[in-house]
Design a protein around this motif. Structure first.
Motif, short mmCIF file in Angstrom:
data_model
loop_
_atom_site.label_atom_id
_atom_site.label_comp_id
_atom_site.label_asym_id
_atom_site.label_seq_id
_atom_site.Cartn_x
_atom_site.Cartn_y
_atom_site.Cartn_z
N ILE A 28 30.66 56.43 35.52
CA ILE A 28 29.68 56.94 36.48
C ILE A 28 28.53 57.59 35.71
O ILE A 28 28.76 58.47 34.87
N THR A 29 27.32 57.13 35.98
CA THR A 29 26.14 57.71 35.35
C THR A 29 25.10 58.00 36.43
O THR A 29 25.19 57.50 37.55
N GLN A 30 24.11 58.80 36.06
CA GLN A 30 23.02 59.10 36.98
C GLN A 30 21.72 58.74 36.32
O GLN A 30 21.50 59.04 35.14
N GLY A 33 17.71 59.87 39.86
CA GLY A 33 18.15 60.43 41.13
C GLY A 33 19.23 59.66 41.86
O GLY A 33 19.59 60.02 42.97
N SER A 34 19.74 58.58 41.27
CA SER A 34 20.80 57.85 41.95
C SER A 34 22.00 57.68 41.01
O SER A 34 21.86 57.69 39.79
N LEU A 35 23.17 57.52 41.60
CA LEU A 35 24.39 57.34 40.83
C LEU A 35 24.70 55.86 40.68
O LEU A 35 24.48 55.07 41.60
N ASP A 36 25.23 55.50 39.52
CA ASP A 36 25.72 54.15 39.28
C ASP A 36 27.18 54.26 38.89
O ASP A 36 27.56 55.13 38.11
N ALA A 37 28.03 53.38 39.43
CA ALA A 37 29.45 53.37 39.12
C ALA A 37 29.87 51.95 38.79
O ALA A 37 29.57 51.02 39.53
N ASN A 38 30.52 51.77 37.64
CA ASN A 38 30.94 50.45 37.18
C ASN A 38 32.38 50.50 36.71
O ASN A 38 32.75 51.37 35.92
N HIS A 39 33.18 49.55 37.17
CA HIS A 39 34.59 49.45 36.77
C HIS A 39 34.69 48.71 35.44
O HIS A 39 34.26 47.56 35.35
N LYS A 61 26.60 40.16 29.60
CA LYS A 61 26.44 39.35 30.81
C LYS A 61 26.80 40.11 32.08
O LYS A 61 26.50 39.66 33.17
N LYS A 62 27.46 41.25 31.95
CA LYS A 62 27.79 42.03 33.14
C LYS A 62 26.49 42.57 33.72
O LYS A 62 25.65 43.10 33.03
N SER A 63 26.31 42.39 34.98
CA SER A 63 25.05 42.79 35.61
C SER A 63 25.03 44.30 35.88
O SER A 63 25.39 44.75 36.95
N LEU A 64 24.64 45.04 34.87
CA LEU A 64 24.50 46.49 35.02
C LEU A 64 23.04 46.82 35.31
O LEU A 64 22.15 46.19 34.78
N PRO A 65 22.83 47.80 36.14
CA PRO A 65 21.44 48.21 36.40
C PRO A 65 20.77 48.70 35.12
O PRO A 65 21.37 49.40 34.33
N THR A 66 19.54 48.30 34.91
CA THR A 66 18.80 48.71 33.72
C THR A 66 18.77 50.22 33.55
O THR A 66 18.93 50.71 32.44
N GLY A 74 20.55 57.31 25.80
CA GLY A 74 19.94 58.62 25.59
C GLY A 74 20.99 59.70 25.56
O GLY A 74 22.12 59.50 25.12
N THR A 75 20.64 60.84 26.06
CA THR A 75 21.56 61.98 26.03
C THR A 75 22.15 62.30 27.40
O THR A 75 22.73 63.34 27.60
N THR A 76 21.97 61.39 28.35
CA THR A 76 22.49 61.62 29.69
C THR A 76 24.01 61.67 29.67
O THR A 76 24.65 60.89 28.99
N SER A 77 24.58 62.57 30.43
CA SER A 77 26.04 62.67 30.52
C SER A 77 26.58 61.55 31.39
O SER A 77 25.89 61.04 32.26
N ALA A 78 27.82 61.18 31.12
CA ALA A 78 28.50 60.19 31.92
C ALA A 78 29.89 60.72 32.24
O ALA A 78 30.39 61.61 31.57
N MET A 79 30.50 60.16 33.29
CA MET A 79 31.84 60.58 33.67
C MET A 79 32.69 59.34 33.88
O MET A 79 32.20 58.32 34.37
N CYS A 80 33.95 59.44 33.50
CA CYS A 80 34.89 58.36 33.73
C CYS A 80 35.94 58.86 34.72
O CYS A 80 36.50 59.93 34.56
N ALA A 81 36.17 58.05 35.75
CA ALA A 81 37.21 58.37 36.73
C ALA A 81 38.33 57.35 36.58
O ALA A 81 38.07 56.14 36.54
N ALA A 82 39.55 57.81 36.45
CA ALA A 82 40.70 56.92 36.34
C ALA A 82 40.92 56.26 37.68
O ALA A 82 40.72 56.86 38.73
#
Length: 83
Positions: A28-30, A33-39, A61-66, A74-82
């Protein structure tokens, strides 16, 4: 994060074992102003730091948002949810 005592797992090795048994998680990243979540799958390195380090790889090839790809470089924090 607050964890009520009756849900706490004080045995770090038990948590590490659980992560290694079920390595799939949600990254999960931000960005802008919006959140992105990728499995994606994660790999735990128990030897780094006092709480270990989670590593992951995202295929090109995984379609992740730019914005997500930009935020991770960069230095943005990310979170992993099990999961």
């Amino acid at each position: 994060m607050y964890v009520p005592p009756h849900f706490a797992v004080p045995d770090q090795n038990a948590l590490f074992d659980l992560i290694e048994k079920y390595p799939f998680g949600i990254l999960i990243t931000q960005s802008k102003g919006s959140l992105d979540a990728n499995h994606i799958p994660f790999e735990l390195d128990r030897s780094k730091g006092d709480k270990g380090v989670l590593n992951c790889h995202v295929a090109r090839k995984k379609s992740l948002p730019t914005p997500m790809v930009s935020s991770l470089s960069g230095t943005t924090s990310a979170m992993c949810a099990a999961t």
